[in-house]
Every structure is written in C-alpha cells, then in structure tokens.
Write a protein that holds these residues in place. Structure first.
Motif, PDB file in Angstrom:
ATOM      1  N   ASP A  93       0.823  -1.212   0.000  1.00 13.88           N
ATOM      2  CA  ASP A  93       0.000   0.000   0.000  1.00 13.88           C
ATOM      3  C   ASP A  93       0.861   1.268   0.000  1.00 13.88           C
ATOM      4  OD1 ASP A  93      -2.283  -1.548  -0.019  1.00 13.88           O
ATOM      5  OD2 ASP A  93      -2.682  -1.331   2.115  1.00 13.88           O
ATOM      6  N   PRO A  94       1.440   1.627  -1.147  1.00 22.21           N
ATOM      7  CA  PRO A  94       2.285   2.834  -1.184  1.00 22.21           C
ATOM      8  C   PRO A  94       1.531   4.126  -0.911  1.00 22.21           C
ATOM      9  CG  PRO A  94       1.982   1.921  -3.383  1.00 22.21           C
ATOM     10  CD  PRO A  94       1.447   0.917  -2.427  1.00 22.21           C
ATOM     11  N   GLY A  95       0.198   4.094  -0.960  1.00 19.62           N
ATOM     12  CA  GLY A  95      -0.582   5.231  -0.483  1.00 19.62           C
ATOM     13  C   GLY A  95      -0.733   6.347  -1.484  1.00 19.62           C
ATOM     14  N   PRO A  96      -0.785   7.596  -0.992  1.00 20.59           N
ATOM     15  CA  PRO A  96      -1.009   8.736  -1.876  1.00 20.59           C
ATOM     16  C   PRO A  96       0.244   9.057  -2.680  1.00 20.59           C
ATOM     17  CG  PRO A  96      -0.560   9.515   0.335  1.00 20.59           C
ATOM     18  CD  PRO A  96      -0.639   8.014   0.420  1.00 20.59           C
ATOM     19  N   GLU A  97       0.032   9.736  -3.807  1.00 22.18           N
ATOM     20  CA  GLU A  97       1.170  10.118  -4.647  1.00 22.18           C
ATOM     21  C   GLU A  97       1.794  11.394  -4.085  1.00 22.18           C
ATOM     22  OE1 GLU A  97       2.265  10.881  -9.338  1.00 22.18           O
ATOM     23  OE2 GLU A  97       0.458   9.755  -8.822  1.00 22.18           O
ATOM     24  N   ASP A  98       2.579  11.203  -3.033  1.00 26.64           N
ATOM     25  CA  ASP A  98       3.274  12.286  -2.352  1.00 26.64           C
ATOM     26  C   ASP A  98       4.767  12.032  -2.501  1.00 26.64           C
ATOM     27  OD1 ASP A  98       3.140  14.510  -0.030  1.00 26.64           O
ATOM     28  OD2 ASP A  98       4.700  13.040   0.459  1.00 26.64           O
ATOM     29  N   ALA A  99       5.477  12.972  -3.076  1.00 31.18           N
ATOM     30  CA  ALA A  99       6.888  12.749  -3.414  1.00 31.18           C
ATOM     31  C   ALA A  99       7.723  12.428  -2.178  1.00 31.18           C
ATOM     32  CB  ALA A  99       7.447  13.980  -4.124  1.00 31.18           C
ATOM     33  N   GLY A 100       7.505  13.137  -1.087  1.00 26.12           N
ATOM     34  CA  GLY A 100       8.277  12.871   0.124  1.00 26.12           C
ATOM     35  C   GLY A 100       8.011  11.491   0.682  1.00 26.12           C
ATOM     36  N   HIS A 101       6.748  11.070   0.635  1.00 29.09           N
ATOM     37  CA  HIS A 101       6.398   9.737   1.131  1.00 29.09           C
ATOM     38  C   HIS A 101       7.058   8.652   0.281  1.00 29.09           C
ATOM     39  CE1 HIS A 101       4.090   6.656   3.136  1.00 29.09           C
ATOM     40  NE2 HIS A 101       3.518   6.285   2.005  1.00 29.09           N
ATOM     41  N   LEU A 102       7.039   8.817  -1.015  1.00 29.11           N
ATOM     42  CA  LEU A 102       7.650   7.813  -1.887  1.00 29.11           C
ATOM     43  C   LEU A 102       9.165   7.771  -1.702  1.00 29.11           C
ATOM     44  CD1 LEU A 102       5.534   8.140  -5.156  1.00 29.11           C
ATOM     45  CD2 LEU A 102       5.154   6.708  -3.131  1.00 29.11           C
ATOM     46  N   ARG A 103       9.781   8.924  -1.473  1.00 29.03           N
ATOM     47  CA  ARG A 103      11.226   8.916  -1.182  1.00 29.03           C
ATOM     48  C   ARG A 103      11.496   8.165   0.114  1.00 29.03           C
ATOM     49  NH1 ARG A 103      11.017  14.323  -3.044  1.00 29.03           N
ATOM     50  NH2 ARG A 103      10.839  15.088  -0.892  1.00 29.03           N
ATOM     51  N   ALA A 104      10.645   8.351   1.107  1.00 30.42           N
ATOM     52  CA  ALA A 104      10.824   7.659   2.382  1.00 30.42           C
ATOM     53  C   ALA A 104      10.735   6.152   2.198  1.00 30.42           C
ATOM     54  CB  ALA A 104       9.787   8.143   3.393  1.00 30.42           C
ATOM     55  N   LEU A 105       9.822   5.702   1.354  1.00 33.80           N
ATOM     56  CA  LEU A 105       9.677   4.262   1.117  1.00 33.80           C
ATOM     57  C   LEU A 105      10.890   3.678   0.398  1.00 33.80           C
ATOM     58  CD1 LEU A 105       5.916   4.098   0.046  1.00 33.80           C
ATOM     59  CD2 LEU A 105       6.905   3.360   2.228  1.00 33.80           C
ATOM     60  N   GLN A 106      11.524   4.479  -0.439  1.00 34.29           N
ATOM     61  CA  GLN A 106      12.665   3.984  -1.208  1.00 34.29           C
ATOM     62  C   GLN A 106      13.936   3.856  -0.378  1.00 34.29           C
ATOM     63  OE1 GLN A 106      11.760   6.862  -4.658  1.00 34.29           O
ATOM     64  NE2 GLN A 106      12.883   5.205  -5.652  1.00 34.29           N
ATOM     65  N   GLN A 107      13.980   4.461   0.798  1.00 32.71           N
ATOM     66  CA  GLN A 107      15.220   4.446   1.569  1.00 32.71           C
ATOM     67  C   GLN A 107      15.534   3.066   2.158  1.00 32.71           C
ATOM     68  OE1 GLN A 107      15.453   6.379   5.410  1.00 32.71           O
ATOM     69  NE2 GLN A 107      13.233   6.208   5.705  1.00 32.71           N
TER      70      GLN A 107
END
Length: 273
Positions: A45-59
């Motif tokens: 569930d990657p959630g909303p298309e929020d750039a900061g959130h997606l960067r956090a998931l990629q770390q």
C-alpha cells in the motif's frame, strides 16, 4: 528512518503517509517488509502520490514487489508512479490494479525480501480485500517470542475504531466470515493500514465480530420501530442511519449509510436463526 517510520515487528516497518483525515485516521500506513540481510523489500500500500512519502519508502533498499490490500484510492494512488520509480511490479487481488504481474491468489505463498508472504483473501470491507500473513515474523521487542507470525490486515481491521463495509462492493456476510478466518491465526500482531499495531489478532477479530452483531441488533430494533422489512430502499437506509448512527459526524455520514446498507442486505438475505 524518517519521523513517520516506525519498526513494528522484526520484518515490518510502518511508514505513515501524510494524508490524515476522517476516513484515513492518522494517514495510510505503508508497510515495508524486509528480512534482516535480505537485500530487497516489499512495499504494501504505497498510499497517496506524495513525493516525500515515496522517497521515504525507497530508503529501505531495492523494492522487489509492490502489494495492494484493496482498491481504495488512499492505498493505491501512488502505485503506478512508485512502480515507475522502482521498476517493481504491482500485484493485487483485482487484476485491473496489477502492473507487469499476475493477480494475487488466495493461499499463495510469495517468496520475496528474504521471507515468505502468504495471501489471505478477506473480502468484506471490499470485495477485493486481502490480508498478508508473515509466518516468520515476530514482535520487534521480543524476537524469541513463542508466538510467531504477523498479519497485515489492510482496512479489514484498523488500529482504532471499526472499518466501513463499503456496500454494495463490500458484504457483511463476507466480512464476518473473514473475521472468523483471521481469528484462527491466533494471538499474533495485527498490522493495519490505518492506526496503531494491535498485539492480538484473534482478540480484535472477536471484538470486531461482536461489534457487528450488536449493530445488527440495533438495526433490527430500528426496523421494528419503523414497521419495515429489511430492504435497500434509500429512504429506509436514511431512516435506519438516523436511528442507529444519529450522532455520526456529517463528514462520514456516507460511510454510516454504506454500513447500514450492508446490514440491511445481510438481514434481508440471511435466514433468521
């Protein structure tokens, strides 16, 4: 880790999306699965298309796979963008949500991120809802605990409050059966898509089922007072919602009406004991 990231269990880290609201509680919990030393991760569930959130998931490392617990927008909006960013396929129970991969199958065992993820179909909240069992997981504070395993429950079980039965897509009969199924996994952690981790899946499944049966009793009483049989007539749904959920926040009135519709369908179609 970011401020929104919390290690929930040995295998799962919660990364909370910045989309708090009446239906999302504190925000969508994107859950990152990865065994120590496993290299890659699975993002649920990657959630909303929020750039900061997606960067956090990629770390957390290379993303091997993206899984979706169901089709609601607060869980799936970012999936296409996140798949492009990571090169990972997207899998869900609904084939329409999948990208470069096949749909999930009930009972399937997925080997990824150094562990095993088992697919558990749990329809009810929506027709395509799935939970994900991690048989090798353990509580982060006690990796040697005698009770092992965890269950990612999507919106089937929440960290607080109760979930909507999103009728007509959702079904109360299916939901009660899904709670029975989840209860059978025992006292393992429940990792929801909204709210806090819960320590005992079996206990919360029993509480949820009891709550639903109490609501059914209240709907039966409302029908008796109105002198009406169960049906999905719009005026009846509104009247029963007024009787059973009279103090509901107007912002979530639609959710109460959806749940009442599901309850009326259940009472209409289920023979009395």
């Amino acid at each position: 880790m970011t401020d929104a990231a919390v290690r929930w269990t040995r295998l799962v880290t919660r990364v909370q999306a910045p989309n708090a609201g009446p239906m999302t509680l504190d925000g969508t919990n994107s859950l990152v699965i990865g065994a120590p030393g496993g290299g890659g991760v699975v993002v649920v569930d990657p959630g909303p298309e929020d750039a900061g959130h997606l960067r956090a998931l990629q770390q957390f490392g290379p993303v091997e796979l993206i899984l979706l617990t169901h089709h609601h927008h607060d869980h799936t909006e970012a999936a296409p963008r996140f798949a492009t960013l990571t090169g990972a396929p997207v899998r869900a129970f609904d084939a329409a949500l999948c990208l470069d991969a096949s749909p999930l199958v009930d009972g399937e065992r997925i080997e990824a991120a150094g562990t095993v993820v088992e697919v558990v179909a749990t329809p009810g909240h929506t027709a395509d809802s799935v939970s994900l069992h991690l048989p090798a997981d353990a509580a982060a504070a006690d990796p040697a605990a005698s009770v092992t395993g965890s269950m990612l429950t999507g919106d089937t079980i929440l960290g607080r409050g109760t979930t909507i039965i999103a009728s007509p897509d959702g079904s109360l009969a299916d939901y009660l059966a899904s709670l029975d199924r989840l209860r059978g996994y025992g006292a393992i952690p429940a990792l929801p898509a909204h709210g806090a981790m819960l320590p005992d899946l079996a206990a919360v499944s029993r509480i949820y089922a009891a709550h639903r049966r109490t609501r059914l009793d209240e709907v039966r009483a409302a029908l008796m007072a109105l002198g009406k049989p169960a049906s999905t007539d719009a005026d009846l749904i509104a009247a029963v919602t007024d009787a059973v959920y009279g103090s509901v926040d107007p912002a979530v009135r639609f959710a109460a009406e959806a749940s009442v519709r599901a309850q009326l369908v259940y009472l209409r179609d289920t023979p009395a004991p």
